[in-house]
Enzyme design. Structure first.
Site, mmCIF file in Angstrom:
data_model
loop_
_atom_site.group_PDB
_atom_site.id
_atom_site.type_symbol
_atom_site.label_atom_id
_atom_site.label_comp_id
_atom_site.label_asym_id
_atom_site.label_seq_id
_atom_site.Cartn_x
_atom_site.Cartn_y
_atom_site.Cartn_z
ATOM 1 N N LYS A 185 0.877 -1.176 0.000
ATOM 2 C CA LYS A 185 0.000 0.000 0.000
ATOM 3 C C LYS A 185 0.905 1.213 0.000
ATOM 4 O O LYS A 185 0.714 2.171 0.750
ATOM 5 C CB LYS A 185 -0.945 -0.037 1.219
ATOM 6 C CG LYS A 185 -2.033 1.033 1.194
ATOM 7 C CD LYS A 185 -3.020 0.916 0.037
ATOM 8 C CE LYS A 185 -3.850 2.180 -0.078
ATOM 9 N NZ LYS A 185 -4.738 2.191 -1.264
ATOM 10 N N ASP A 218 -5.898 -2.926 -1.740
ATOM 11 C CA ASP A 218 -7.289 -2.744 -2.186
ATOM 12 C C ASP A 218 -7.506 -3.414 -3.547
ATOM 13 O O ASP A 218 -8.497 -4.123 -3.763
ATOM 14 C CB ASP A 218 -7.685 -1.249 -2.195
ATOM 15 C CG ASP A 218 -6.639 -0.338 -2.841
ATOM 16 O OD1 ASP A 218 -5.530 -0.817 -3.188
ATOM 17 O OD2 ASP A 218 -6.928 0.868 -3.007
ATOM 18 N N ASP A 242 -4.044 -11.079 7.265
ATOM 19 C CA ASP A 242 -5.174 -11.514 8.079
ATOM 20 C C ASP A 242 -6.488 -11.292 7.327
ATOM 21 O O ASP A 242 -7.335 -12.181 7.223
ATOM 22 C CB ASP A 242 -5.190 -10.744 9.403
ATOM 23 C CG ASP A 242 -6.415 -11.077 10.233
ATOM 24 O OD1 ASP A 242 -6.693 -12.275 10.409
ATOM 25 O OD2 ASP A 242 -7.106 -10.141 10.679
HETATM 26 C C1 IPM Z 1 -6.315 -15.349 12.555
HETATM 27 C C2 IPM Z 1 -7.125 -14.675 13.614
HETATM 28 C C3 IPM Z 1 -6.210 -13.975 14.619
HETATM 29 C C4 IPM Z 1 -5.342 -13.000 13.860
HETATM 30 C C5 IPM Z 1 -6.944 -13.261 15.754
HETATM 31 C C6 IPM Z 1 -7.828 -14.208 16.505
HETATM 32 C C7 IPM Z 1 -6.007 -12.522 16.681
HETATM 33 O O1 IPM Z 1 -8.028 -13.777 13.060
HETATM 34 O O2 IPM Z 1 -5.556 -16.286 12.883
HETATM 35 O O3 IPM Z 1 -6.428 -14.988 11.393
HETATM 36 O O4 IPM Z 1 -5.762 -11.870 13.600
HETATM 37 O O5 IPM Z 1 -4.223 -13.372 13.540
HETATM 38 MN MN MN Z 2 -7.971 -13.723 10.905
#
Ligand code: IPM
Ligand code: MN
Length: 347
Positions: A185, A218, A242
């Site tokens: 980004k 994005d 994530d």
């Molecule tokens: C994942 C989960 C975790 C993360 C959370 C629960 C902290 O969403 O393993 O993707 O954000 O890493």
């Molecule tokens: Mn996650």
């Protein structure tokens, strides 16, 4: 006979249901394949926190260190313990302490699973940075509860951290279809993501056989939906990865199918295997959680331990199960019957 010691952390909610299912499948495949898996269960969870005031004992990390691998269900019970406490008390410290810097998450449709997209022919491996970036935990709050309140959360990108995750992703791309998408980004984040792009370019020179393209996060989100078949290995920072991997889970039919591995590539500490999904308190212990993501994560564990053939057996059994329509529609089949079908398909 080869033997592996596995730490089992079922955790909260459906984590317990699906870890149990995955362990049944893993134990069975071990018996067929001529190696032993010894499981040691740790009750660390939000219930444990309510009893003891901590998500794991003070020496929890040291207790896990001797194991060959960790199989985790899920962590979190927000109605009882704030997520900021439960996740920072168990899951995230394990990822960091054991330098599990590569979170790898495969996104493809198992046969018989209908995703929400027209495209069905995609096979993406998301490589997510797992120890720093936006999850570094650097920051603080001042003037709490007043009108002058300030909250600061600083992302930290180190050269060592960025280089090692990108290198890991280049290596994965080299072993797959030779394509790497580096998620950035840098049009808005002029320090961290410009740096990320620079390191991507530096490493690209070492991997002339890998075709690397940088995409802004994005645009990448749109690409995952519009042209998922154009992607091979995707590498992203902790938070971008994530978010992208929940999107990846969605296009592969849902979180019940999304597996993940938190890998320490140097093998200086155990790696951890867990489904991407959470603890789903609303369906905990009613027997309808889909164990497929946890079982698939178990296969990734065997692969990491060097038991490739056994890992392949599990994946084949999962495919023989879903192709019959078992476990493919959320809520239709019970955890127990999906697990039984996978066990039967192992033979
Ligand atoms: C994942 C989960 C975790 C993360 C959370 C629960 C902290 O969403 O393993 O993707 O954000 O890493
Ligand atoms: Mn996650």
């Amino acid at each position: 006979m080869k033997s592996y010691s596995i730490a089992l952390i079922p955790g909260d909610g459906i984590g317990q249901d699906v870890t149990d299912a995955a362990w049944q499948v893993l134990s069975t495949v071990a018996r067929h394949s001529g190696f032993t898996l010894t499981g040691t269960s740790f009750p660390w969870s939000c219930a444990f926190y309510k009893d003891t005031g901590a998500m794991m004992p003070a020496d929890g990390i040291e207790a896990l260190r001797p194991f060959d691998a960790i199989l985790l269900g899920s962590v979190g019970w927000p109605a009882e313990v704030p997520d900021s406490i439960s996740l920072h008390g168990l899951l995230l410290p394990i990822r960091k302490a054991f330098v599990q810097y590569a979170s790898i998450r495969p996104h493809r449709l198992l046969p018989g699973v209908e995703g929400p997209l027209k495209a069905s022919d995609f096979d993406i491996l998301c490589v997510r940075e797992n120890t720093e970036g936006e999850y570094s935990g650097a920051g603080g709050r001042v003037h709490q509860g007043t009108e002058d309140e300030v909250a600061v959360e600083t992302s930290i990108f180190t050269r060592a951290g960025v280089e090692r995750i990108l290198r890991f992703a280049f290596e994965q791309a080299r072993q797959r279809r030779g394509k790497l998408a580096s998620v950035t980004k840098s049009n808005a984040q002029k320090h961290s993501m410009v740096f990320w792009d620079e390191v991507t370019r530096q490493l690209a020179a070492e991997y002339p056989d890998v075709e690397v393209t940088s995409y802004h996060i994005d645009a990448m989100a749109a690409r995952v939906v519009m042209a998922p078949e154009s992607l091979d290995v995707v590498v992203a920072s902790n938070l971008f990865g994530d978010i992208l991997t929940d999107l990846g889970a969605a296009i592969q039919g849902g979180l019940g199918f999304a597996a993940s591995a938190n890998i320490n590539p140097d093998r200086s500490a155990p790696s951890m295997f867990e489904p991407v999904h959470g603890s789903a308190p609303d369906i905990a212990h009613v027997g309808i959680a889909n164990p497929i993501a946890a079982i698939w994560s178990g296969a990734m564990m065997l692969e990491h331990l060097g038991e490739r053939e056994a890992a392949g057996m599990i994946m084949a059994a999962l495919e023989r199960t879903t192709i019959r329509g078992i476990g493919t529609v959320p809520g239709k089949d019970r955890t127990r019957s999906i697990t039984a079908a996978v066990l039967a398909a192992l033979d």
